[in-house]
Design an enzyme around this catalytic site. Structure first.
Site, PDB file in Angstrom:
ATOM      1  N   ARG A  92      -0.611   0.222  -0.143  1.00  0.00           N
ATOM      2  CA  ARG A  92       0.494   0.942  -0.806  1.00  0.00           C
ATOM      3  C   ARG A  92       0.185   0.976  -2.289  1.00  0.00           C
ATOM      4  O   ARG A  92       0.061  -0.081  -2.927  1.00  0.00           O
ATOM      5  CB  ARG A  92       1.834   0.244  -0.549  1.00  0.00           C
ATOM      6  N   HIS A 148       3.581   9.697   2.291  1.00  0.00           N
ATOM      7  CA  HIS A 148       3.984   8.494   3.029  1.00  0.00           C
ATOM      8  C   HIS A 148       3.742   8.773   4.519  1.00  0.00           C
ATOM      9  O   HIS A 148       4.675   8.861   5.316  1.00  0.00           O
ATOM     10  CB  HIS A 148       5.455   8.184   2.745  1.00  0.00           C
ATOM     11  N   GLN A 207       5.228   6.623   7.466  1.00  0.00           N
ATOM     12  CA  GLN A 207       6.656   6.857   7.677  1.00  0.00           C
ATOM     13  C   GLN A 207       6.873   8.108   8.530  1.00  0.00           C
ATOM     14  O   GLN A 207       7.752   8.153   9.389  1.00  0.00           O
ATOM     15  CB  GLN A 207       7.352   7.030   6.317  1.00  0.00           C
ATOM     16  N   ASP A 227      15.880  11.419   0.877  1.00  0.00           N
ATOM     17  CA  ASP A 227      15.218  10.208   0.396  1.00  0.00           C
ATOM     18  C   ASP A 227      15.822   9.893  -0.973  1.00  0.00           C
ATOM     19  O   ASP A 227      16.523  10.729  -1.561  1.00  0.00           O
ATOM     20  CB  ASP A 227      13.694  10.447   0.306  1.00  0.00           C
ATOM     21  N   CYS A 285      14.207   7.379   5.160  1.00  0.00           N
ATOM     22  CA  CYS A 285      13.170   6.354   5.354  1.00  0.00           C
ATOM     23  C   CYS A 285      13.629   4.978   4.882  1.00  0.00           C
ATOM     24  O   CYS A 285      13.065   3.971   5.297  1.00  0.00           O
ATOM     25  CB  CYS A 285      11.880   6.772   4.665  1.00  0.00           C
ATOM     26  N   ARG A 316       8.693   2.325  12.768  1.00  0.00           N
ATOM     27  CA  ARG A 316       7.537   2.042  11.912  1.00  0.00           C
ATOM     28  C   ARG A 316       6.576   1.122  12.657  1.00  0.00           C
ATOM     29  O   ARG A 316       5.360   1.307  12.619  1.00  0.00           O
ATOM     30  CB  ARG A 316       7.987   1.369  10.597  1.00  0.00           C
TER      31      ARG A 316
HETATM   32  N1  NVA Z   1      10.110   8.047  -2.088  1.00  0.00           N
HETATM   33  C1  NVA Z   1      10.341   6.632  -2.019  1.00  0.00           C
HETATM   34  C2  NVA Z   1      10.029   6.114  -0.645  1.00  0.00           C
HETATM   35  C3  NVA Z   1      10.308   4.655  -0.461  1.00  0.00           C
HETATM   36  C4  NVA Z   1       9.919   4.164   0.901  1.00  0.00           C
HETATM   37  C5  NVA Z   1       9.493   5.927  -3.062  1.00  0.00           C
HETATM   38  O1  NVA Z   1       8.326   6.305  -3.246  1.00  0.00           O
HETATM   39  O2  NVA Z   1       9.983   5.009  -3.712  1.00  0.00           O
HETATM   40  N1   CP Z   2      10.479   3.177   4.185  1.00  0.00           N
HETATM   41  C1   CP Z   2       9.678   2.279   3.588  1.00  0.00           C
HETATM   42  O1   CP Z   2       8.482   2.495   3.402  1.00  0.00           O
HETATM   43  O2   CP Z   2      10.314   1.133   3.245  1.00  0.00           O
HETATM   44  P1   CP Z   2       9.710  -0.070   2.369  1.00  0.00           P
HETATM   45  O3   CP Z   2       9.561   0.445   0.967  1.00  0.00           O
HETATM   46  O4   CP Z   2      10.719  -1.168   2.493  1.00  0.00           O
HETATM   47  O5   CP Z   2       8.384  -0.454   2.946  1.00  0.00           O
END
Ligand code: NVA
Ligand code: CP
Length: 320
Positions: free
Chosen positions: A106, A133, A136, A229, A269, A297
């Site tokens: 990540r 993502h 997801q 989101d 998500c 997931r």
């Molecule tokens: N768009 C959000 C998704 C979190 C799972 C982010 O990047 O923070």
């Molecule tokens: N949806 C998702 O990726 O959640 P986290 O940021 O908790 O991993």
């Protein structure tokens, strides 16, 4: 002598074909009915799971999924490693591939993931970047398929921040699944042109379609699936005030949901900011399937790991 097929990576949703996406979702469905039926990581082999950003779902679902597959997760926080400081993604990958069977990361920029993947023989999985993502989306598609029976021909409406990683992934993965993907967002927060172009090209082959609206009510009209989101993705915290002001009319509420099909489902998500991108009535209401989505997931990523490991040329961790 024929060359061995190259290791497959999963950095973007369009790294897999429509047939491959179906194969992974079918496997996820089977693994959901019997969690421990395949153990490709028995040994145990190790999978590195690296976080430059915070996480709950991704961290837990990969850790549990890797253990379910007989392996052991090695969770690495970038802040306490050399990656991102002294060491490049490709050097990190060369070190890890001697000891682990796959790398899950990540991070912020997509370029780092590409560099890591180019430098290693073990599969690299994007566990969220600023642009995509894709893990997801496998979970979201699995959830939609469970609730709607199939994906092809369904209309999904994403409302809110159109420049978000989830939107880019919906465009590519939805098009791959033959869905009609609509995005309702302000012009200031529109998806990247290059991603729209890629999604259009895929949709032309699968029978899906891509449409970008600025009017959220027009976007949601007659939709089978409504998605939103956070308005403030990780790394964009300083833009919060401006984003909240611009995105205010894109909040998913009961009135907006009433324009979708009566049996429409709602996905997010998570984590969610109730009262911002979605009201509590919608996200905690009868059309919301967020807890199935979050459980999925686990099943989707296990299927992805199994599928990628079958296509991996190596790293000593894979065979030892
Ligand atoms: N768009 C959000 C998704 C979190 C799972 C982010 O990047 O923070
Ligand atoms: N949806 C998702 O990726 O959640 P986290 O940021 O908790 O991993």
């Amino acid at each position: 002598m024929t060359a061995a097929p190259a290791t497959r990576h999963f950095l973007r949703d369009d790294d897999i074909t429509p047939a491959e996406q179906r194969e992974i979702l079918d496997l996820a469905e089977r693994l959901k009915t019997d969690r421990f039926q395949v153990r490709p990581l028995e040994g145990p082999q190790t999978v590195a799971v690296i976080f430059d950003k915070s996480s709950t779902r991704t961290r837990v679902s990969f850790a549990v999924g890797i253990a379910d597959l007989g392996g052991q997760p090695l969770i690495i926080s970038t802040a306490s490693s050399q990656l991102g400081g002294k060491e490049t993604p490709s050097d990190t990958a060369r070190v890890l591939e001697r000891m682990v069977s796959a790398i899950v990361w990540r991070t912020y920029g997509q370029a780092g993931l590409e560099e890591m993947a180019a430098g290693t023989t073990v599969p690299v999985i994007n566990a969220l970047s600023d642009d995509f993502h894709p893990c997801q989306l496998l979970a979201d598609l699995l959830t939609i398929r469970e609730h709607k029976g199939s994906l092809e021909g369904l209309t999904v409406a994403f409302i809110g921040d159109g420049a978000d990683n989830m939107v880019h992934s919906y465009l590519l993965a939805g098009a791959t699944a033959g869905m009609h993907v609509r995005v309702g967002c302000p012009a200031e927060y529109s998806p990247k042109d290059a991603v729209i172009a890629d999604a259009d090209r895929i949709a032309a082959e699968t029978g899906g379609s891509i449409t970008i609206f600025t009017d959220p009510l027009e976007t949601v009209a007659g939709a089978d699936v409504v998605v939103t989101d956070t308005w403030v993705s990780m790394g964009k915290e300083e833009e919060k005030a401006a984003r909240v002001a611009t995105l205010a009319r894109y909040r998913v509420d009961d009135e907006m949901m009433s324009l979708a099909k009566p049996d429409a489902i709602f996905l997010h998500c998570l984590p969610a900011d109730r009262g911002y991108e979605v009201t509590a009535e919608v996200i905690d209401g009868p059309q919301s399937v967020i807890w199935d989505e979050s459980e999925n997931r686990l099943h989707a990523q296990k299927a992805l790991l199994v599928w990628l490991l079958e296509r991996s040329t190596g790293g000593s961790g894979a065979g030892s």
